[in-house]
Design a protein around this motif. Structure first.
Motif, PDB file in Angstrom:
ATOM      1  N   MET A  34       1.157  -0.749   0.152  1.00 33.28           N
ATOM      2  CA  MET A  34      -0.344  -0.138   0.266  1.00 33.28           C
ATOM      3  C   MET A  34       1.339   1.129   0.203  1.00 33.28           C
ATOM      4  N   ALA A  35       1.865   1.144   0.606  1.00 32.39           N
ATOM      5  CA  ALA A  35       2.751   2.914   1.241  1.00 32.39           C
ATOM      6  C   ALA A  35       3.285   2.142  -0.598  1.00 32.39           C
ATOM      7  N   GLN A  36       3.805   1.290  -0.938  1.00 29.57           N
ATOM      8  CA  GLN A  36       4.618   1.816  -2.477  1.00 29.57           C
ATOM      9  C   GLN A  36       3.628   1.869  -3.316  1.00 29.57           C
ATOM     10  N   GLU A  37       2.263   2.044  -3.449  1.00 27.70           N
ATOM     11  CA  GLU A  37       1.458   2.263  -3.842  1.00 27.70           C
ATOM     12  C   GLU A  37       0.303   4.216  -4.162  1.00 27.70           C
ATOM     13  N   CYS A  38       1.304   4.602  -3.356  1.00 25.58           N
ATOM     14  CA  CYS A  38       0.720   5.973  -3.226  1.00 25.58           C
ATOM     15  C   CYS A  38       1.701   6.690  -4.223  1.00 25.58           C
ATOM     16  N   PRO A  39       1.065   7.158  -5.248  1.00 21.04           N
ATOM     17  CA  PRO A  39       2.200   8.387  -6.149  1.00 21.04           C
ATOM     18  C   PRO A  39       2.783   9.441  -5.409  1.00 21.04           C
ATOM     19  N   LEU A  40       3.133   9.953  -4.164  1.00 16.30           N
ATOM     20  CA  LEU A  40       3.349  10.807  -3.650  1.00 16.30           C
ATOM     21  C   LEU A  40       4.594  10.779  -3.525  1.00 16.30           C
ATOM     22  N   SER A  41       5.495  11.263  -3.653  1.00 14.72           N
ATOM     23  CA  SER A  41       7.313  11.576  -3.151  1.00 14.72           C
ATOM     24  C   SER A  41       7.296  12.443  -2.524  1.00 14.72           C
ATOM     25  N   ALA A  42       6.202  13.214  -2.010  1.00 15.37           N
ATOM     26  CA  ALA A  42       6.437  14.546  -1.316  1.00 15.37           C
ATOM     27  C   ALA A  42       4.750  15.255  -0.148  1.00 15.37           C
ATOM     28  N   PRO A  43       4.726  15.636   0.338  1.00 14.80           N
ATOM     29  CA  PRO A  43       3.456  16.047   0.884  1.00 14.80           C
ATOM     30  C   PRO A  43       2.858  17.017  -0.080  1.00 14.80           C
ATOM     31  N   LEU A  44       1.559  16.808  -0.488  1.00 11.75           N
ATOM     32  CA  LEU A  44       0.429  17.455  -1.435  1.00 11.75           C
ATOM     33  C   LEU A  44      -0.511  18.749  -0.649  1.00 11.75           C
ATOM     34  N   THR A  45      -0.484  19.607  -0.296  1.00 17.02           N
ATOM     35  CA  THR A  45      -0.947  20.746   0.645  1.00 17.02           C
ATOM     36  C   THR A  45      -1.835  21.954  -0.687  1.00 17.02           C
ATOM     37  N   VAL A  46      -3.327  21.544  -0.059  1.00 15.33           N
ATOM     38  CA  VAL A  46      -4.185  21.938  -1.050  1.00 15.33           C
ATOM     39  C   VAL A  46      -4.666  23.478   0.445  1.00 15.33           C
ATOM     40  N   LYS A  47      -4.386  24.422   0.179  1.00 20.59           N
ATOM     41  CA  LYS A  47      -5.294  25.424   0.969  1.00 20.59           C
ATOM     42  C   LYS A  47      -6.083  26.471   0.381  1.00 20.59           C
ATOM     43  N   ASP A  48      -7.358  26.723   0.878  1.00 20.51           N
ATOM     44  CA  ASP A  48      -8.637  27.190   0.355  1.00 20.51           C
ATOM     45  C   ASP A  48      -8.028  28.214   1.346  1.00 20.51           C
ATOM     46  N   THR A  49      -8.180  29.677   1.120  1.00 15.74           N
ATOM     47  CA  THR A  49      -8.289  30.469   2.225  1.00 15.74           C
ATOM     48  C   THR A  49      -9.435  32.216   1.783  1.00 15.74           C
ATOM     49  N   GLN A  50      -9.878  32.980   2.841  1.00 13.26           N
ATOM     50  CA  GLN A  50      -9.735  33.990   2.254  1.00 13.26           C
ATOM     51  C   GLN A  50      -8.922  35.014   3.552  1.00 13.26           C
ATOM     52  N   ASN A  51      -8.949  36.475   2.475  1.00 10.82           N
ATOM     53  CA  ASN A  51      -8.494  37.461   3.857  1.00 10.82           C
ATOM     54  C   ASN A  51      -9.169  38.163   4.188  1.00 10.82           C
ATOM     55  N   GLY A  52      -9.532  39.091   5.508  1.00 12.08           N
ATOM     56  CA  GLY A  52      -9.667  39.531   6.119  1.00 12.08           C
ATOM     57  C   GLY A  52      -9.606  40.350   7.357  1.00 12.08           C
ATOM     58  N   PHE A  53     -10.528  40.449   7.977  1.00  6.11           N
ATOM     59  CA  PHE A  53     -10.177  41.444   9.132  1.00  6.11           C
ATOM     60  C   PHE A  53      -9.077  40.278  10.195  1.00  6.11           C
ATOM     61  N   ALA A  54      -8.998  39.075  10.466  1.00 10.98           N
ATOM     62  CA  ALA A  54      -8.536  37.859  11.174  1.00 10.98           C
ATOM     63  C   ALA A  54      -7.363  37.469   9.871  1.00 10.98           C
ATOM     64  N   GLY A  55      -7.270  38.136   9.278  1.00  9.53           N
ATOM     65  CA  GLY A  55      -6.097  37.614   8.315  1.00  9.53           C
ATOM     66  C   GLY A  55      -6.133  36.513   7.816  1.00  9.53           C
ATOM     67  N   GLU A  56      -5.398  35.198   7.120  1.00  4.78           N
ATOM     68  CA  GLU A  56      -5.646  34.872   6.580  1.00  4.78           C
ATOM     69  C   GLU A  56      -6.629  33.224   7.203  1.00  4.78           C
ATOM     70  N   THR A  57      -7.875  32.780   6.695  1.00  5.58           N
ATOM     71  CA  THR A  57      -9.084  32.295   7.165  1.00  5.58           C
ATOM     72  C   THR A  57      -8.959  30.846   6.321  1.00  5.58           C
ATOM     73  N   GLY A  58      -9.425  29.695   6.462  1.00 10.74           N
ATOM     74  CA  GLY A  58      -9.652  29.028   5.517  1.00 10.74           C
ATOM     75  C   GLY A  58      -9.807  27.485   6.142  1.00 10.74           C
ATOM     76  N   THR A  59      -9.477  26.315   5.260  1.00 15.63           N
ATOM     77  CA  THR A  59      -9.375  24.985   5.119  1.00 15.63           C
ATOM     78  C   THR A  59      -7.849  24.866   4.624  1.00 15.63           C
ATOM     79  N   VAL A  60      -6.987  23.866   4.855  1.00 13.24           N
ATOM     80  CA  VAL A  60      -6.242  22.833   4.454  1.00 13.24           C
ATOM     81  C   VAL A  60      -5.825  21.494   4.679  1.00 13.24           C
ATOM     82  N   TRP A  61      -5.678  21.219   3.377  1.00 17.79           N
ATOM     83  CA  TRP A  61      -5.839  19.465   2.889  1.00 17.79           C
ATOM     84  C   TRP A  61      -4.049  18.582   3.020  1.00 17.79           C
TER      85      TRP A  61
END
Length: 171
Positions: A34-61
């Motif tokens: 299972m570990a060998q099947e994963c196609p990633l060689s490094a972490p993949l990060t997706v951030k969906d954020t919105q700038n506003g009064f509190a700074g940048e807020t959102g979700t990180v995958w």
């Protein structure tokens, strides 16, 4: 008679130990595969954020090289403890490989979208030493319409990858 009982105990113990050893080796082999099947060689990060009064807020995958994932909230500069954790299925791993190959072949420009705006929505994807940030209007608009408008442009591939990561890690 007592000597016969002793003689039969050892084969039972050996058979039980052998079964345990086979089960353990099967488990270790399946985890390794299972570990060998994963196609990633490094972490993949997706951030969906919105700038506003509190700074940048959102979700990180984040999807790790072993295809385990976490989903966490970001408030300002701080990323909170993950809300969700899991493991991508083999089907999701194959889909991820296809999408990642498409994004990498389309190129990952550092900046996509128009000039930065006040309170802009940002979708950032980072993988290995590459990072690409798509700046959108405040509120970001409808992701489906954005993806359709972007088409084959690198922004379209980036949006599709981000949408699929969100979908794969939804509970």
């Amino acid at each position: 008679m007592p000597s016969q009982r002793r003689r039969f105990r050892f084969p039972r113990f050996a058979a039980g130990a052998m079964r345990f050893g086979l089960a353990l080796s099967g488990l270790l082999i399946s985890v390794t595969i299972m570990a060998q099947e994963c196609p990633l060689s490094a972490p993949l990060t997706v951030k969906d954020t919105q700038n506003g009064f509190a700074g940048e807020t959102g979700t990180v995958w984040t999807v790790a090289p072993d295809c385990s994932y976490t989903v966490a909230r970001q408030i300002g500069l701080k990323i909170l403890e993950p809300d969700r954790r899991g493991q991508l299925t083999p089907e999701q791993q194959a889909q991820l490989k296809e999408l990642l190959d498409r994004v990498l072949s389309a190129g990952m420009p550092q900046r996509l979208g128009g000039a930065p705006q006040v309170n802009a929505r940002r979708i950032a994807v980072s993988y290995g030493d590459k990072e690409s940030v798509l700046s959108l209007v405040p509120g970001g608009g409808d992701p489906g319409a954005l993806h359709a408008a972007a088409g084959d442009h690198p922004a379209g591939a980036l949006l599709e990858l981000a949408d699929q990561i969100k979908s794969m890690t939804a509970s």
